[in-house]
Design a protein around this motif. Structure first.
Motif, PDB file in Angstrom:
ATOM      1  N   SER A 231       0.845  -1.190  -0.315  1.00  0.00           N
ATOM      2  CA  SER A 231       0.316  -0.154   0.108  1.00  0.00           C
ATOM      3  C   SER A 231       0.850   1.839   0.121  1.00  0.00           C
ATOM      4  CB  SER A 231      -1.249   0.050   1.379  1.00  0.00           C
ATOM      5  OG  SER A 231      -2.095  -1.435   1.105  1.00  0.00           O
ATOM      6  N   GLU A 232       1.864   1.271   0.532  1.00  0.00           N
ATOM      7  CA  GLU A 232       3.075   2.210   0.500  1.00  0.00           C
ATOM      8  C   GLU A 232       3.749   2.304  -0.843  1.00  0.00           C
ATOM      9  OE1 GLU A 232       2.951   4.587   3.037  1.00  0.00           O
ATOM     10  OE2 GLU A 232       1.677   3.764   4.764  1.00  0.00           O
ATOM     11  N   GLY A 233       3.890   1.654  -1.588  1.00  0.00           N
ATOM     12  CA  GLY A 233       4.778   1.553  -2.509  1.00  0.00           C
ATOM     13  C   GLY A 233       5.424   0.724  -2.848  1.00  0.00           C
ATOM     14  N   LEU A 234       5.952   0.332  -1.871  1.00  0.00           N
ATOM     15  CA  LEU A 234       7.463  -0.445  -1.800  1.00  0.00           C
ATOM     16  C   LEU A 234       7.398  -2.090  -3.132  1.00  0.00           C
ATOM     17  CD1 LEU A 234       7.526  -0.300   1.803  1.00  0.00           C
ATOM     18  CD2 LEU A 234       8.500   1.268   0.383  1.00  0.00           C
ATOM     19  N   GLY A 235       6.414  -2.811  -3.079  1.00  0.00           N
ATOM     20  CA  GLY A 235       6.513  -3.424  -4.025  1.00  0.00           C
ATOM     21  C   GLY A 235       5.119  -3.871  -4.705  1.00  0.00           C
ATOM     22  N   ILE A 236       5.111  -5.218  -5.044  1.00  0.00           N
ATOM     23  CA  ILE A 236       3.806  -6.355  -5.203  1.00  0.00           C
ATOM     24  C   ILE A 236       3.707  -7.315  -4.458  1.00  0.00           C
ATOM     25  CG2 ILE A 236       2.645  -7.628  -7.685  1.00  0.00           C
ATOM     26  CD1 ILE A 236       5.641  -5.342  -8.088  1.00  0.00           C
ATOM     27  N   VAL A 237       2.350  -7.822  -4.229  1.00  0.00           N
ATOM     28  CA  VAL A 237       2.696  -8.582  -3.295  1.00  0.00           C
ATOM     29  C   VAL A 237       1.161  -9.535  -3.163  1.00  0.00           C
ATOM     30  CG1 VAL A 237       0.632  -7.017  -1.089  1.00  0.00           C
ATOM     31  CG2 VAL A 237       2.452  -8.759  -0.352  1.00  0.00           C
ATOM     32  N   LEU A 238       1.724 -10.617  -3.217  1.00  0.00           N
ATOM     33  CA  LEU A 238       0.628 -11.862  -3.412  1.00  0.00           C
ATOM     34  C   LEU A 238      -0.312 -11.706  -2.196  1.00  0.00           C
ATOM     35  CD1 LEU A 238       2.141 -14.749  -5.148  1.00  0.00           C
ATOM     36  CD2 LEU A 238       0.510 -13.231  -6.274  1.00  0.00           C
ATOM     37  N   VAL A 239      -1.843 -11.540  -2.707  1.00  0.00           N
ATOM     38  CA  VAL A 239      -2.995 -11.512  -1.994  1.00  0.00           C
ATOM     39  C   VAL A 239      -4.256 -11.919  -2.085  1.00  0.00           C
ATOM     40  CG1 VAL A 239      -1.348  -9.486  -0.138  1.00  0.00           C
ATOM     41  CG2 VAL A 239      -3.098  -9.246  -1.606  1.00  0.00           C
ATOM     42  N   PRO A 240      -5.424 -11.918  -0.761  1.00  0.00           N
ATOM     43  CA  PRO A 240      -6.860 -12.498  -1.510  1.00  0.00           C
ATOM     44  C   PRO A 240      -7.791 -11.489  -2.079  1.00  0.00           C
ATOM     45  CG  PRO A 240      -5.762 -13.841   0.770  1.00  0.00           C
ATOM     46  CD  PRO A 240      -4.846 -12.974   0.048  1.00  0.00           C
ATOM     47  N   LEU A 241      -7.635 -11.924  -2.928  1.00  0.00           N
ATOM     48  CA  LEU A 241      -8.111 -10.515  -3.675  1.00  0.00           C
ATOM     49  C   LEU A 241      -9.735  -9.684  -3.421  1.00  0.00           C
ATOM     50  CD1 LEU A 241      -8.536  -8.855  -6.294  1.00  0.00           C
ATOM     51  CD2 LEU A 241      -9.994 -10.609  -7.268  1.00  0.00           C
ATOM     52  N   PHE A 242      -9.965 -10.389  -1.887  1.00  0.00           N
ATOM     53  CA  PHE A 242     -11.562 -10.256  -1.110  1.00  0.00           C
ATOM     54  C   PHE A 242     -10.632  -9.080  -0.237  1.00  0.00           C
ATOM     55  CE2 PHE A 242     -10.355 -14.369   1.424  1.00  0.00           C
ATOM     56  CZ  PHE A 242     -10.807 -13.937   2.329  1.00  0.00           C
ATOM     57  N   LEU A 243      -9.793  -9.122   0.059  1.00  0.00           N
ATOM     58  CA  LEU A 243      -9.202  -8.304   1.778  1.00  0.00           C
ATOM     59  C   LEU A 243      -8.634  -7.033   0.829  1.00  0.00           C
ATOM     60  CD1 LEU A 243      -7.110 -10.960   3.271  1.00  0.00           C
ATOM     61  CD2 LEU A 243      -9.173 -10.209   4.061  1.00  0.00           C
ATOM     62  N   VAL A 244      -8.765  -7.133  -0.686  1.00  0.00           N
ATOM     63  CA  VAL A 244      -8.698  -5.215  -0.934  1.00  0.00           C
ATOM     64  C   VAL A 244      -9.787  -5.465  -2.533  1.00  0.00           C
ATOM     65  CG1 VAL A 244      -5.771  -5.464  -0.606  1.00  0.00           C
ATOM     66  CG2 VAL A 244      -6.863  -6.941  -2.808  1.00  0.00           C
TER      67      VAL A 244
END
Length: 314
Positions: A231-244
């Motif tokens: 969220s702070e623009g530090l990179g890309i993360v793999l996360v569940p879509l429903f959380l974001v």
């Protein structure tokens, strides 16, 4: 009549060690050290005045006395656990203990809890978070929510939602034009976390860029911190879509590759077997199922509006 009982911690340690025929596995189950289990078993042997195990450098075996005693202690502890859970349910019928993963609880469950409270204002929810293996007897909760690839063994498991796991990042990374296809990840930081159900190498292989080397990596213990870093623009993360999905719709975050190589897992509401279900657990489970279906439908509708091809359901 005064009962002459052995030290109960020693009995628990012995029963676990006898069941696994291993001090190491017993220590893992009880969340103590190998040495602690060994000392407790030795204490019990001293109290009983007889050896329960034969120990050698390469093998641990039960003595005849240990084998007989193990059968009795396992049966006794099982009966005690069932009786205790039964009493807990009926002694406090308006209290429901719910345990879930930390990030899931913070970003999805708590945001919806007011709906259940309006439906059942008579129920007090005791909410805790954990990623540890489910243990109803030790922790005293009634419902354990876990993400998994299959129902949990030894539990009643209700599947209430499917998660789609995709790469997510700050919108600035995409708007700059430096992140359009998976090959572009070689110029970015890949964010990981210790509790991830899937790893970056797995996603890269599924996206047909196996072996891609990123410019940098950033690793965290928990998903919550990894997501905050993204969220702070530090990179890309793999996360569940429903959380974001709310952050994506608002424009704070984005999925740079859509649903490309999206990976799936299920969320289960798990309850203990061997005890009677009650109306509170049933109503909470039914509410979870409705909320999960609503979340799935919202995501599916939004994904279709983006022209994305949804993967086949599990």
């Amino acid at each position: 009549m005064t009962r002459k009982l052995p030290p109960m911690n020693a009995v628990r340690a012995f029963e676990a060690a006898a069941r696994h025929v291993s001090f190491t596995k017993a220590a893992e189950e009880l969340h103590v050290t190998h040495g602690a289990v060994s000392r407790q078993v030795a204490l019990l042997e001293s109290w009983l005045g007889t050896p329960l195990f034969r120990r050698s450098a390469s093998q641990l075996t039960l003595t005849d006395a240990g084998r007989s005693y193990a059968g009795e202690t396992t049966s006794m502890l099982d009966r005690l656990a069932v009786a205790s859970m039964h009493l807990l349910e009926h002694a406090a019928p308006t209290t429901l203990g719910v345990n879930g993963p930390p990030t899931f609880t913070m970003r999805w469950l708590i945001a919806r809890m007011s709906g259940f409270q309006r439906m059942r204002p008579d129920v007090e929810i005791r909410l805790t978070t954990s990623l540890a293996p489910v243990n109803f007897q030790e922790h005293g909760y009634h419902v354990a929510i876990r993400g998994a690839h299959a129902p949990l063994a030894g539990c009643r498991s209700l599947r209430f939602m499917t998660e789609l796991i995709v790469p997510v990042c700050h919108t600035d990374l995409v708007e700059s034009g430096a992140l359009r296809v998976p090959d572009d990840l070689c110029r970015h930081t890949l964010i990981g976390y210790g509790t991830a159900p899937y790893t970056w190498p797995e996603w890269l292989a599924a996206a047909d860029v196996p072996g891609l080397q990123s410019a940098n990596t950033l690793q965290f213990e928990q998903m919550y911190f990894a997501l905050q870093a993204a969220s702070e623009g530090l990179g890309i993360v793999l996360v569940p879509l429903f959380l974001v999905v709310d952050d994506i719709i608002s424009g704070r975050l984005c999925t740079p590759f859509g649903l490309l190589a999206a990976m799936q897992r299920s969320y289960y509401a798990n309850t203990a077997t061997g005890i009677a279900r009650n109306a509170i657990i049933d109503s909470f489970s039914e509410w979870l199922l409705r909320e999960g279906r609503d979340t799935e439908e919202s995501i599916n509708s939004w994904a279709r509006s983006m022209g994305w091809q949804l993967p086949p359901p599990l």
